[in-house]
Design a protein around this motif. Sequence first.
Motif, short mmCIF file in Angstrom:
data_model
loop_
_atom_site.label_atom_id
_atom_site.label_comp_id
_atom_site.label_asym_id
_atom_site.label_seq_id
_atom_site.Cartn_x
_atom_site.Cartn_y
_atom_site.Cartn_z
N ALA A 23 29.07 57.64 14.53
CA ALA A 23 29.38 56.26 14.94
C ALA A 23 30.82 56.12 15.44
O ALA A 23 31.15 55.15 16.11
N ASP A 53 31.15 55.49 19.25
CA ASP A 53 30.37 54.40 19.83
C ASP A 53 31.27 53.52 20.70
O ASP A 53 32.46 53.77 20.84
N ARG A 95 30.73 55.73 24.37
CA ARG A 95 29.29 56.01 24.50
C ARG A 95 28.97 57.04 25.58
O ARG A 95 28.18 57.96 25.33
N LEU A 102 29.84 60.41 24.24
CA LEU A 102 28.91 60.72 23.15
C LEU A 102 27.59 61.24 23.71
O LEU A 102 27.06 62.24 23.23
N ASN A 103 27.08 60.56 24.71
CA ASN A 103 25.81 60.99 25.30
C ASN A 103 25.90 62.39 25.90
O ASN A 103 24.98 63.19 25.76
#
Length: 115
Positions: free
Chosen positions: A68, A71, A75, A78-79
């Motif tokens: 988290a 986030d 994002r 992160l992806n």
Amino acid sequence: DAVSIEDAWCRNDLSLLGLFKKTKVILGAMHVSSSQMETVEEIRARLTEALEHIDADRLIVAPDCGLALLDGDHRPKLNLKLANMCKAATCVPCAVRKRGAEDAADESPKKVRSS
């Protein structure tokens, strides 16, 4: 039963995986608190090294704890990090072999599972 081991940020001695004779190991292969992007090759190499010490059917690849933290604005990164981890897991051919069983090398290959 399973045990989770964070490995991406601290690079454990992977020979300890050999101590888990029947337990599944969830191996943290993505450093979640760093913006540095692990490459597919880096993750694949680490998983290949782990498979020298544990059977493929008991190794599960996952991010380190704290996902988290990346986030929000992070994002997209992160992806990409998760995509690299999943690609690495599916690209590691894992011969099914049981410790001490030489005839198992003839069985069909499996892939490392990702969580």
